[in-house]
Design a protein around this motif. Sequence first.
Motif, PDB file in Angstrom:
ATOM      1  N   ASP A  17      31.410  18.620  41.188  1.00 51.77           N
ATOM      2  CA  ASP A  17      32.264  17.495  40.828  1.00 51.77           C
ATOM      3  C   ASP A  17      33.159  17.903  39.673  1.00 51.77           C
ATOM      4  O   ASP A  17      33.174  17.274  38.635  1.00 51.77           O
ATOM      5  CB  ASP A  17      31.410  16.282  40.456  1.00 51.77           C
ATOM      6  N   GLY A  18      33.854  19.003  39.819  1.00 47.85           N
ATOM      7  CA  GLY A  18      34.706  19.521  38.761  1.00 47.85           C
ATOM      8  C   GLY A  18      34.884  21.008  38.929  1.00 47.85           C
ATOM      9  O   GLY A  18      34.710  21.547  40.014  1.00 47.85           O
ATOM     10  N   VAL A  19      35.184  21.681  37.849  1.00 48.47           N
ATOM     11  CA  VAL A  19      35.409  23.122  37.884  1.00 48.47           C
ATOM     12  C   VAL A  19      34.072  23.820  38.075  1.00 48.47           C
ATOM     13  O   VAL A  19      33.127  23.586  37.339  1.00 48.47           O
ATOM     14  CB  VAL A  19      36.081  23.593  36.585  1.00 48.47           C
ATOM     15  N   GLY A  20      33.990  24.700  39.056  1.00 50.03           N
ATOM     16  CA  GLY A  20      32.758  25.428  39.334  1.00 50.03           C
ATOM     17  C   GLY A  20      32.751  26.835  38.789  1.00 50.03           C
ATOM     18  O   GLY A  20      31.697  27.394  38.523  1.00 50.03           O
ATOM     19  N   ALA A  21      33.907  27.417  38.603  1.00 44.46           N
ATOM     20  CA  ALA A  21      34.016  28.778  38.083  1.00 44.46           C
ATOM     21  C   ALA A  21      35.425  28.969  37.561  1.00 44.46           C
ATOM     22  O   ALA A  21      36.354  28.319  38.025  1.00 44.46           O
ATOM     23  CB  ALA A  21      33.724  29.797  39.169  1.00 44.46           C
ATOM     24  N   THR A  22      35.558  29.854  36.595  1.00 41.71           N
ATOM     25  CA  THR A  22      36.876  30.151  36.047  1.00 41.71           C
ATOM     26  C   THR A  22      37.005  31.649  35.807  1.00 41.71           C
ATOM     27  O   THR A  22      36.013  32.366  35.727  1.00 41.71           O
ATOM     28  CB  THR A  22      37.104  29.451  34.690  1.00 41.71           C
ATOM     29  N   ALA A  23      38.248  32.092  35.671  1.00 36.65           N
ATOM     30  CA  ALA A  23      38.496  33.448  35.211  1.00 36.65           C
ATOM     31  C   ALA A  23      37.948  33.536  33.792  1.00 36.65           C
ATOM     32  O   ALA A  23      37.913  32.525  33.100  1.00 36.65           O
ATOM     33  CB  ALA A  23      39.991  33.729  35.214  1.00 36.65           C
ATOM     34  N   PRO A  24      37.451  34.656  33.360  1.00 34.43           N
ATOM     35  CA  PRO A  24      37.572  35.977  33.939  1.00 34.43           C
ATOM     36  C   PRO A  24      36.477  36.327  34.937  1.00 34.43           C
ATOM     37  O   PRO A  24      36.434  37.447  35.420  1.00 34.43           O
ATOM     38  CB  PRO A  24      37.509  36.903  32.729  1.00 34.43           C
ATOM     39  N   ASP A  25      35.537  35.399  35.266  1.00 33.78           N
ATOM     40  CA  ASP A  25      34.558  35.721  36.304  1.00 33.78           C
ATOM     41  C   ASP A  25      35.307  35.977  37.607  1.00 33.78           C
ATOM     42  O   ASP A  25      36.204  35.210  37.974  1.00 33.78           O
ATOM     43  CB  ASP A  25      33.564  34.578  36.495  1.00 33.78           C
TER      44      ASP A  25
END
Length: 82
Positions: A17-25
């Motif tokens: 229900d939102g951001v699940g992953a972001t850079a730099p991953d």
Amino acid sequence: MGARPKGVVDQRGVPLDGVGATAPDPICVLDTDTGDPVATEGLRVGVLVATCDPRWTTPGGLALAGPRYFGYDVDHLPFLQG
């Protein structure tokens, strides 16, 4: 960040229900049948997220490859902590 696709779950199978992953991953979009990487819309895909090297999560690393570098107004969400 755009519309959320239906059926998106985290590594435990819990709906996001939102951001699940972001850079730099590293975030990889894969064809669900072949596992081949894809760079187009309109396909059924799987998304693979890996944990980045800890150096990318330093202030300098995030400045070079964090979500804000790509124009997203969100903080880095470490994948395994999300």
